[in-house]
Design a protein around this motif. Structure first.
Motif, PDB file in Angstrom:
ATOM      1  N   GLU A 120       0.842  -1.216   0.000  1.00 27.74           N
ATOM      2  CA  GLU A 120       0.000   0.000   0.000  1.00 27.74           C
ATOM      3  C   GLU A 120       0.867   1.252   0.000  1.00 27.74           C
ATOM      4  N   ASN A 121       2.039   1.171   0.654  1.00 23.91           N
ATOM      5  CA  ASN A 121       2.943   2.328   0.706  1.00 23.91           C
ATOM      6  C   ASN A 121       3.924   2.363  -0.473  1.00 23.91           C
ATOM      7  N   ASN A 122       3.693   1.491  -1.475  1.00 23.50           N
ATOM      8  CA  ASN A 122       4.529   1.432  -2.694  1.00 23.50           C
ATOM      9  C   ASN A 122       6.016   1.243  -2.384  1.00 23.50           C
ATOM     10  N   LEU A 123       6.325   0.328  -1.495  1.00 24.82           N
ATOM     11  CA  LEU A 123       7.735   0.110  -1.147  1.00 24.82           C
ATOM     12  C   LEU A 123       8.374  -0.917  -2.077  1.00 24.82           C
ATOM     13  N   GLU A 124       9.670  -0.774  -2.240  1.00 23.31           N
ATOM     14  CA  GLU A 124      10.467  -1.782  -2.963  1.00 23.31           C
ATOM     15  C   GLU A 124      10.710  -2.926  -1.979  1.00 23.31           C
ATOM     16  N   ILE A 125      10.217  -4.123  -2.285  1.00 25.59           N
ATOM     17  CA  ILE A 125      10.342  -5.233  -1.330  1.00 25.59           C
ATOM     18  C   ILE A 125      11.426  -6.208  -1.786  1.00 25.59           C
ATOM     19  N   ILE A 126      12.376  -6.485  -0.889  1.00 20.22           N
ATOM     20  CA  ILE A 126      13.452  -7.438  -1.197  1.00 20.22           C
ATOM     21  C   ILE A 126      13.200  -8.715  -0.389  1.00 20.22           C
ATOM     22  N   PRO A 127      12.887  -9.849  -1.038  1.00 20.59           N
ATOM     23  CA  PRO A 127      12.697 -11.090  -0.270  1.00 20.59           C
ATOM     24  C   PRO A 127      14.032 -11.619   0.263  1.00 20.59           C
ATOM     25  N   LYS A 131      17.894 -18.110   8.103  1.00 21.07           N
ATOM     26  CA  LYS A 131      18.097 -19.427   8.734  1.00 21.07           C
ATOM     27  C   LYS A 131      18.353 -20.538   7.705  1.00 21.07           C
ATOM     28  N   ILE A 132      19.120 -20.224   6.640  1.00 27.08           N
ATOM     29  CA  ILE A 132      19.366 -21.246   5.597  1.00 27.08           C
ATOM     30  C   ILE A 132      20.329 -22.317   6.081  1.00 27.08           C
ATOM     31  N   ASP A 133      21.001 -22.064   7.248  1.00 29.56           N
ATOM     32  CA  ASP A 133      21.948 -23.064   7.752  1.00 29.56           C
ATOM     33  C   ASP A 133      21.257 -24.148   8.584  1.00 29.56           C
ATOM     34  N   LEU A 134      19.942 -24.025   8.790  1.00 31.47           N
ATOM     35  CA  LEU A 134      19.236 -25.056   9.573  1.00 31.47           C
ATOM     36  C   LEU A 134      19.082 -26.335   8.756  1.00 31.47           C
ATOM     37  N   PRO A 135      19.124 -27.506   9.417  1.00 28.38           N
ATOM     38  CA  PRO A 135      18.977 -28.762   8.663  1.00 28.38           C
ATOM     39  C   PRO A 135      17.619 -28.854   7.943  1.00 28.38           C
ATOM     40  N   LEU A 158      17.524 -13.277  -1.674  1.00 29.62           N
ATOM     41  CA  LEU A 158      18.804 -13.480  -0.975  1.00 29.62           C
ATOM     42  C   LEU A 158      18.668 -14.578   0.064  1.00 29.62           C
ATOM     43  N   GLU A 159      19.705 -15.399   0.169  1.00 24.14           N
ATOM     44  CA  GLU A 159      19.706 -16.461   1.183  1.00 24.14           C
ATOM     45  C   GLU A 159      20.738 -16.095   2.241  1.00 24.14           C
ATOM     46  N   VAL A 160      20.279 -15.890   3.477  1.00 23.06           N
ATOM     47  CA  VAL A 160      21.203 -15.463   4.537  1.00 23.06           C
ATOM     48  C   VAL A 160      20.991 -16.301   5.796  1.00 23.06           C
ATOM     49  N   SER A 161      21.954 -16.194   6.689  1.00 25.83           N
ATOM     50  CA  SER A 161      21.767 -16.726   8.039  1.00 25.83           C
ATOM     51  C   SER A 161      22.331 -15.689   8.999  1.00 25.83           C
ATOM     52  N   LYS A 163      22.384 -15.827  12.247  1.00 27.37           N
ATOM     53  CA  LYS A 163      23.147 -16.454  13.353  1.00 27.37           C
ATOM     54  C   LYS A 163      24.573 -16.779  12.914  1.00 27.37           C
ATOM     55  N   ALA A 164      24.684 -17.344  11.698  1.00 25.83           N
ATOM     56  CA  ALA A 164      26.008 -17.786  11.245  1.00 25.83           C
ATOM     57  C   ALA A 164      26.719 -16.730  10.394  1.00 25.83           C
ATOM     58  N   ASN A 165      26.093 -15.528  10.267  1.00 23.73           N
ATOM     59  CA  ASN A 165      26.691 -14.413   9.514  1.00 23.73           C
ATOM     60  C   ASN A 165      26.946 -14.746   8.039  1.00 23.73           C
ATOM     61  N   ILE A 166      26.012 -15.467   7.418  1.00 26.05           N
ATOM     62  CA  ILE A 166      26.155 -15.831   5.999  1.00 26.05           C
ATOM     63  C   ILE A 166      25.358 -14.833   5.152  1.00 26.05           C
ATOM     64  N   GLY A 167      25.980 -14.301   4.093  1.00 27.51           N
ATOM     65  CA  GLY A 167      25.246 -13.487   3.105  1.00 27.51           C
ATOM     66  C   GLY A 167      24.902 -12.077   3.549  1.00 27.51           C
ATOM     67  N   ILE A 168      25.505 -11.574   4.658  1.00 25.76           N
ATOM     68  CA  ILE A 168      25.135 -10.243   5.170  1.00 25.76           C
ATOM     69  C   ILE A 168      25.704  -9.143   4.262  1.00 25.76           C
ATOM     70  N   LYS A 169      26.963  -9.338   3.775  1.00 27.33           N
ATOM     71  CA  LYS A 169      27.585  -8.327   2.894  1.00 27.33           C
ATOM     72  C   LYS A 169      26.764  -8.176   1.611  1.00 27.33           C
ATOM     73  N   GLU A 170      26.344  -9.308   1.016  1.00 17.43           N
ATOM     74  CA  GLU A 170      25.524  -9.259  -0.223  1.00 17.43           C
ATOM     75  C   GLU A 170      24.203  -8.536   0.045  1.00 17.43           C
ATOM     76  N   LEU A 171      23.645  -8.758   1.262  1.00 13.94           N
ATOM     77  CA  LEU A 171      22.373  -8.120   1.614  1.00 13.94           C
ATOM     78  C   LEU A 171      22.538  -6.603   1.679  1.00 13.94           C
ATOM     79  N   LEU A 172      23.630  -6.130   2.297  1.00 13.16           N
ATOM     80  CA  LEU A 172      23.871  -4.684   2.389  1.00 13.16           C
ATOM     81  C   LEU A 172      24.078  -4.071   1.001  1.00 13.16           C
ATOM     82  N   ASP A 173      24.805  -4.787   0.137  1.00 14.88           N
ATOM     83  CA  ASP A 173      25.016  -4.288  -1.240  1.00 14.88           C
ATOM     84  C   ASP A 173      23.669  -4.184  -1.968  1.00 14.88           C
ATOM     85  N   THR A 174      22.815  -5.214  -1.786  1.00 14.86           N
ATOM     86  CA  THR A 174      21.507  -5.216  -2.465  1.00 14.86           C
ATOM     87  C   THR A 174      20.635  -4.055  -1.982  1.00 14.86           C
ATOM     88  N   ILE A 175      20.719  -3.747  -0.665  1.00 16.12           N
ATOM     89  CA  ILE A 175      19.935  -2.612  -0.116  1.00 16.12           C
ATOM     90  C   ILE A 175      20.332  -1.331  -0.838  1.00 16.12           C
TER      91      ILE A 175
END
Length: 596
Positions: A120-127, A131-135, A158-161, A163-175
């Motif tokens: 409704e607020n016309n935001l750009e949504i990034i999925p 928790k991709i490191d969970l079994p 983006l696939e991140v975790s 807890k395990a600090n996976i994919g955080i740098k890619e997430l910041l770049d995507t933002i």
């Protein structure tokens, strides 16, 4: 302005929102590893204990992307449905949102509700799949589910975790890459949205704002459009979880804290618009509405001498929670207390717990109720929130009750249990669709009164904790409702009166008197516990009298001596029954809450 990114994180409870926020704060170096603590954005004890966000917090982060410095404003939102108005205001101050979904659990009811506010607020949504490191994680299944349920393209999700600090740098770049920079006119008159406010013991009431147009500077006179009052800006700060950073100006597109030196928060309500006193903006920001209480309950101190302490505690709590409404009320059974309006059931629990913890009070809450619309026979319409305010039965033409639209996502194996529960709560089915072979989305209209007691507990227990539930208020609809009174020793106990559907009145009355019979201590005389509708008694239980052995002192002699003592006792019991009073224990009032 091109170097600013305002974004929010939206997620269902327990999908890792606060942990991801911690990760982003650390990755940007805003807090050193030594100062870091889990859920650093959650400031209240209750938030850390329960793992929920109650009060939205914001933080300004600096991030270096391809050699250039960017300012990232993370606007945290509470996850729970009770605070959905605050969520909508927080999202109105952003240009983008991270949609965090648990890679093992998939889309839940609240995920859907919050995404709709973001759209409704016309935001750009990034999925973002967390928790991709969970079994048990299954990212592909969850991507398909997001595409099917919400209609978002997940090809680049983006696939991140956190807890395990996976994919955080890619997430910041995507933002930085995907979320648009704020758009606003720096030369237009000042226009800022208040999306949060709280009280500080030293600085007074603080407003957390997003500047849409123009600038805010210290010394400037600001006009608040909702309250119609002007105040001078005493100071400005950028938000930070541990130490606020002072500044002279908050520019277009930025977020910041405005210090106005006010004594209470009511003048800077969430959703209101600030503008310059001399050069006002033409239109306020749309969507402002005062917080509407959804559920009402009476709260009384167990020790009646503590009434003034409770009043002071509520006055202090209102400084930090402007959505709280209360007025004094008295009850024959419980003495002096307050009728308090809450945004929802979680809000009610949190307020009661904060009053008990922060102010050291022992409290008792009556059964939560909602507001009913009553049309009298003379055509007058009254709104009542306390069953004792209901006019006599012969003067009521109709009673309308509020409804909610409930969205429930449930595993298909528990679908039967879920539908049985919803039907028993007078739910009306509006939609049912399979998201996958194993998960079903249900949409029901349910009377609010049916969900305020223990609906959530029952929903979790009949689905082994797997169902997720979200609701939004609808209008009033007519209902066949009656007031059920409980009489103890022929006296109506006002605190135990409830409004129930006529079809359920007999069984509710029977359950209540049976529960009360177990709780009321035995007296020296028989105590009748009755449930009544008007003057008609519909259920009764009797608490047997205690036998006192009056013949113990009688030894030897004629039987008439014993009979004389027993007759005397009989007369006394008769008189006690007529004038005897029964003191109800506190558990009796809690019994009403636990009746299924």
């Amino acid at each position: 302005m091109q170097k600013i990114r305002n974004f929010s994180i939206i997620a269902h409870i327990d999908h890792g929102k606060s942990t991801l926020a911690d990760c982003l704060i650390q990755a940007c170096g805003a807090i050193s590893a030594r100062e870091m603590s889990a859920q650093v954005m959650d400031t209240m004890e209750i938030e850390k204990e329960r793992g929920i966000t109650i009060k939205a917090q914001s933080v300004r982060l600096n991030y270096n992307y391809k050699g250039e410095n960017y300012v990232l404003n993370l606007i945290d939102t509470p996850g729970h449905v009770d605070f959905s108005y605050e969520v909508s205001r927080s999202l109105a101050s952003c240009e983008g949102a991270l949609l965090v979904v648990d890679a093992s659990q998939g889309v839940e009811a609240q995920t859907i509700a919050n995404v709709y506010i973001a759209l409704e607020n016309n935001l750009e949504i990034i999925p973002v799949l967390n928790k991709i490191d969970l079994p048990a994680a299954n990212p592909q299944r969850v991507k398909d589910e997001i595409e099917q349920t919400i209609g978002l393209d997940c090809a680049e999700a983006l696939e991140v975790s956190a807890k395990a600090n996976i994919g955080i740098k890619e997430l910041l770049d995507t933002i930085v890459e995907k979320i648009p920079a704020p758009s606003g006119d720096a030369n237009a008159p000042t226009k800022a949205l208040i999306y949060d406010s709280w009280f500080d013991n030293y600085l007074g009431a603080l407003a957390l704002v997003r500047v849409i147009d123009g600038n805010i500077s210290t010394g400037q006179n600001l006009y608040i459009m909702g309250s119609g009052k002007s105040h001078e800006v005493l100071g400005l700060m950028y938000p930070h979880p541990l130490r606020q950073e002072k500044t002279k100006t908050i520019r277009t597109g930025e977020i910041g804290i405005v210090i106005l030196g006010l004594k209470n928060v009511t003048d800077i309500a969430v959703g209101d618009t600030m503008t310059d006193s001399k050069n006002k903006t033409k239109e306020p920001i749309a969507g402002f509405e005062p917080a509407k209480p959804f559920v009402f309950a009476g709260i009384y101190p167990i020790d009646t001498d503590k009434f003034e302490d409770l009043r002071d505690a509520l006055d202090k709590l209102k400084l930090n929670d402007s959505s709280l409404t209360y007025e004094p009320e008295t009850s024959v059974a419980l003495g002096f207390g307050f009728r308090i309006g809450f945004l929802g059931l979680l809000h009610m629990e949190v307020v009661k717990e904060r009053l008990e913890r922060e102010f050291g009070l022992d409290l008792i809450a009556t059964a939560p109720t909602v507001v009913y619309e009553v049309t009298k026979t003379d055509g007058e319409i009254v709104y009542i929130q306390n069953p004792s305010e209901l006019p006599p039965e012969q003067k009521i033409a109709q009673i309308k009750e509020p409804y909610v639209r409930a969205t429930i996502i449930v595993p298909s194996e528990f679908l039967g249990n879920m539908i049985t529960l919803l039907n028993s709560r007078r739910g009306i089915q509006k939609k049912m669709e399979y998201l996958q072979e194993t998960r079903v989305l249900l949409e029901y209209w349910i009377p609010t009164n049916e969900i305020v007691m223990d609906f959530y507990d029952k929903l979790k227990s009949c689905t082994k904790g797997y169902a997720s539930f979200d609701y939004e208020p609808l209008d009033y609809q007519e209902g066949d409702l009656v007031k059920l009174d409980i009489r103890v020793a022929n006296e109506i106990v006002d605190a135990l009166s409830i409004i129930v559907p006529k079809s359920k009145s007999y069984e509710r009355g029977k359950e209540l008197v049976e529960a009360m019979k177990e709780i009321i201590p035995r007296q020296l005389f028989e105590v009748a516990i009755q449930a009544s509708i008007g003057n008609k008694i519909i259920a009764r239980e009797t608490v047997k009298s205690m036998g006192k052995n009056v013949t113990a002192k009688c030894y030897g002699g004629d039987i008439t001596r014993k009979r004389k003592l027993l007759e005397k006792q009989k007369e006394g019991k008769k008189r006690m029954k007529a004038i005897g009073k029964v003191a109800l224990p506190q558990e009796a009032f809690l019994a009403v809450l636990k009746i299924d």
